[in-house]
Design an enzyme around this catalytic site. Structure first.
Site, PDB file in Angstrom:
ATOM      1  N   ILE A   1       3.391 -11.471   2.871  1.00  0.00           N
ATOM      2  CA  ILE A   1       4.731 -11.572   2.959  1.00  0.00           C
ATOM      3  C   ILE A   1       5.582 -10.508   2.832  1.00  0.00           C
ATOM      4  O   ILE A   1       6.825 -10.776   2.846  1.00  0.00           O
ATOM      5  CB  ILE A   1       4.918 -12.568   1.677  1.00  0.00           C
ATOM      6  N   GLY A   2       5.110  -9.468   2.982  1.00  0.00           N
ATOM      7  CA  GLY A   2       6.012  -8.074   2.852  1.00  0.00           C
ATOM      8  C   GLY A   2       5.383  -6.880   2.799  1.00  0.00           C
ATOM      9  O   GLY A   2       4.311  -6.718   2.850  1.00  0.00           O
ATOM     10  N   GLU A   3       6.176  -6.046   3.460  1.00  0.00           N
ATOM     11  CA  GLU A   3       5.675  -4.543   3.639  1.00  0.00           C
ATOM     12  C   GLU A   3       6.767  -3.533   3.133  1.00  0.00           C
ATOM     13  O   GLU A   3       7.858  -3.811   3.652  1.00  0.00           O
ATOM     14  CB  GLU A   3       5.263  -4.342   4.809  1.00  0.00           C
ATOM     15  N   GLY A   4       6.332  -2.660   2.174  1.00  0.00           N
ATOM     16  CA  GLY A   4       7.536  -1.696   1.607  1.00  0.00           C
ATOM     17  C   GLY A   4       7.068  -0.268   1.644  1.00  0.00           C
ATOM     18  O   GLY A   4       5.865  -0.056   2.307  1.00  0.00           O
ATOM     19  N   GLY A   5       7.838   0.558   1.299  1.00  0.00           N
ATOM     20  CA  GLY A   5       7.433   1.890   1.158  1.00  0.00           C
ATOM     21  C   GLY A   5       6.022   1.871   0.398  1.00  0.00           C
ATOM     22  O   GLY A   5       5.138   2.793   0.698  1.00  0.00           O
TER      23      GLY A   5
ATOM     24  N   VAL B   1       2.492  -6.297   0.585  1.00  0.00           N
ATOM     25  CA  VAL B   1       2.444  -7.539  -0.372  1.00  0.00           C
ATOM     26  C   VAL B   1       1.860  -8.732   0.166  1.00  0.00           C
ATOM     27  O   VAL B   1       2.233  -9.225   1.208  1.00  0.00           O
ATOM     28  CB  VAL B   1       3.722  -7.879  -1.024  1.00  0.00           C
TER      29      VAL B   1
ATOM     30  N   LYS C   1       0.027  -6.899  -4.600  1.00  0.00           N
ATOM     31  CA  LYS C   1       0.736  -5.802  -3.887  1.00  0.00           C
ATOM     32  C   LYS C   1      -0.346  -4.640  -3.712  1.00  0.00           C
ATOM     33  O   LYS C   1      -0.801  -4.282  -4.722  1.00  0.00           O
ATOM     34  CB  LYS C   1       1.959  -5.175  -4.486  1.00  0.00           C
TER      35      LYS C   1
ATOM     36  N   ASP D   1      12.714   2.467 -10.017  1.00  0.00           N
ATOM     37  CA  ASP D   1      12.916   2.182  -8.709  1.00  0.00           C
ATOM     38  C   ASP D   1      13.834   1.106  -8.484  1.00  0.00           C
ATOM     39  O   ASP D   1      13.329   0.123  -7.672  1.00  0.00           O
ATOM     40  CB  ASP D   1      11.570   2.075  -7.919  1.00  0.00           C
TER      41      ASP D   1
END
Lengths: 190, 261
Positions: free
Chosen positions: B94-98, B102, B118, B211
Site C-alpha cells: 500500500i505504500g513506499e517511503g524513505g 508498507v 512496514k 519524524d
C-alpha cells in the site's frame, strides 16, 4: 577428471605455478557450498568450516585417489581459502555493527543486543597471532591451519606435512599455547 | 637442558615447553622449568604462561570454527503479497517511503484483523533497531489517543529486516486532503489542533515522534467527518537514532532521561 584433479596432477609433475590456479577454484567452491547450505537452513544456523572443506574435497577431487602431494596442496589451499572466508566474514560482521547493514537474527536474540561480536573478534585476534607464528615458524602455522581450518586430524596433518604423528602432537601443543599466549599479550597491550 | 646449549631463545622456549609437558607431576614440572630457564625471568614468564594455557584452556582451537551468516550479502529478499511474516500474512502493497515498504497484512491470532506492516529497507541495523523498539514498546503501548495510530508489534523478517506492525489507517496525507477538499484556513487549523493534541498526549507519555510530516499525518473519515491520525510513532526513534558502541542498557537510560518529568 575434474579441473582440480588436473591441476593437482600438474603440480605433481613439478609445476608449482599451478598452485595459484587451485586457489580460486577451491575458494569459489567453498563459498558456494556455504551459500547453498545456508539457503536451505533456518536463519542463524551455523555451519562448520571443516565440514565444508571435506565436502569440497569430495566434490572437487572425488574418490580419485590422491597421492601425498595432491592432498597436501588441496588441503593447504582449502585451509587458506577457509581462513580467508572466515576472516572476511568476521570483518564484515564487525563493519555491519559500525556501518549498519542487514543481518540475520531472531527476534528473541534482539534483546541480547551486542554480545554476538565475540566470535568475530576472537577469530580476527587468532588470525593476527597466526600471522606472527607463520613468520616465526611457518610449519607450525601450517599445522594449525590444516587442523583448525581444514579440519584434519593430527595424524592426517602429520602425513601431509611429512612429520611423525608424535611430533605433530607436540608441535600442535606448543603452537596452540603459543597462539593463546600471543592473543593474551595482545589483549593486554590494548 | 640449559640455555647455553641453544642460541635461539624461541627454540629454547619451545624445547623447554615440550620437555615440560612430558612431565606428569606438576611439582617436578615446575622445578624443571625453573631450573631450565635459570636467570632468564622473561623466558620463565613465557614458559609458565604457555604451560598455563596448555593445561587450563583446553577449549581453545578445540572445535572447528563455525561460519555464520556467510551469505549475508547474497541472501534474497522475497517479501511479497502472500508471504507470511510471523503471525502476519502480507496482502497487498500500500505504500513506499524513505523507510521502506508498507503492506496491508492480515493478522490471524489472537484476533483476526487487518494491519499495516512496514518493512524497513536495507541499510538499517536490524538488531539495534529492534532493541530500540523493544525499549520503547512499553511506552508506545501506553499511548491511547484517537488521533494516534497504534503500534502493535515489531520484529525481524527471515532475511533480517526489521518490521513494524501498526493500526491500518485508510486515508490520505493531511496536506493532500486539505487541498483536494479546498479547506479554508479555519478548517485547516481545526484539523491541526487535533494533531497538536495528539502530539501533546504522546509527549506527556514521554514519547517523541521525531519524524512528523504531512505523509505521517493521515486523514481518515469517521462518519463523514475528517479525523487526523499520526502514524509511525516510535519508529523514527527506533530506526534513525545513531548508536555506535552503546549497549541497550545505556540506550534505555538515555530514553528514561529523555522523558519529561
Amino acid at each position: 577428471m575434474s579441473d582440480v584433479t588436473r591441476i593437482l596432477n600438474v603440480i605433481e609433475k613439478g609445476d608449482l605455478h599451478a598452485v595459484d590456479k587451485l586457489f580460486p577454484l577451491v575458494y569459489q567452491e567453498l563459498r558456494q557450498l556455504a551459500a547453498r547450505r545456508l539457503s536451505r537452513e533456518a536463519p542463524g544456523q551455523t555451519l562448520q568450516a571443516t565440514a565444508l572443506v571435506n565436502e569440497a574435497y569430495l566434490r572437487l577431487v572425488g574418490s580419485e585417489d590422491q597421492n601425498w602431494s595432491g592432498r597436501y596442496h588441496f588441503f593447504s589451499t582449502a585451509a587458506e581459502a577457509m581462513r580467508r572466508i572466515l576472516i572476511e566474514n568476521a570483518r564484515r560482521k564487525k563493519s555491519i555493527r559500525h556501518g549498519g547493514r542487514r543481518r540475520r537474527i531472531d527476534f528473541e536474540e534482539a534483546t541480547l543486543a551486542q554480545e554476538d561480536d565475540t566470535s568475530a573478534d576472537d577469530l580476527l585476534a587468532l588470525d593476527e597471532a597466526l600471522k606472527k607464528l607463520s613468520k616465526k615458524d611457518k610449519n607450525k602455522a601450517d599445522l594449525v591451519k590444516l587442523r583448525y581450518f581444514a579440519g584434519l586430524t593430527s595424524d592426517q596433518a602429520a602425513k601431509i606435512l611429512g612429520i611423525s604423528p608424535s611430533k605433530a602432537d607436540r608441535d600442535w601443543a606448543y603452537a596452540r599455547s603459543w597462539l593463546r599466549f600471543e592473543i593474551d599479550e595482545a589483549d593486554r597491550a590494548d | 637442558m640449559g640455555r647455553n646449549i641453544m642460541n635461539d631463545d624461541k627454540k629454547n622456549e619451545e624445547a623447554i615447553f615440550k620437555a615440560a609437558i612430558e612431565i606428569d607431576s606438576p611439582e617436578e614440572r615446575t622445578a624443571f622449568v625453573k631450573s631450565a630457564c635459570g636467570e632468564d625471568t622473561e623466558l620463565l614468564r613465557r614458559v609458565e604462561g604457555l604451560l598455563k594455557f596448555h593445561y587450563d584452556d583446553d577449549r581453545f582451537l578445540a572445535s572447528p570454527p563455525a561460519c555464520e551468516d556467510i551469505t549475508l550479502d547474497t541472501s534474497p529478499l522475497t517479501e511479497e503479497p502472500g508471504t507470511k511474516i510471523g503471525r502476519y500474512k502480507l496482502l497487498q502493497r500500500i505504500g513506499e517511503g524513505g523507510f521502506g515498504v508498507v503492506y496491508m497484512a492480515e493478522q490471524e491470532r489472537p484476533i483476526r484483523r487487518r494491519v499495516a506492516l512496514k518493512i524497513i529497507k536495507l541499510g538499517m541495523d536490524t538488531k539495534q533497531v529492534i532493541a530500540r523498539f523493544e525499549a520503547e514498546r512499553q511506552a508506545l503501548a501506553m499511548m491511547e489517543h484517537p488521533n494516534i495510530a497504534r503500534v502493535f508489534d515489531g520484529g525481524a523478517t527471515e532475511t533480517g529486516r526489521p518490521y513494524f506492525v501498526m493500526e491500518l489507517v485508510k486515508g490520505m496525507p493531511i496536506t493532500e486532503y486539505c487541498d483536494q477538499n479546498n479547506l479554508d484556513t479555519q478548517q485547516r487549523l481545526e484539523l491541526f489542533v487535533d494533531v497538536c493534541k495528539a502530539v501533546q498526549h504522546a509527549h506527556q507519555k514521554g514519547i517523541i515522534h521525531r519524524d512528523i510530516k504531512p505523509s505521517n499525518v493521515m486523514i481518515t473519515l469517521h462518519d463523514g467527518k475528517p479525523v487526523p491520525k499520526i502514524i509511525d510513532f516510535g519508529i523514527a526513534k527506533a530506526t534513525q537514532q545513531r548508536l555506535t558502541e552503546k549497549t541497550l542498557f545505556t540506550e534505555y537510560q538515555q530514553f528514561i532521561r529523555n522523558r519529561p518529568r
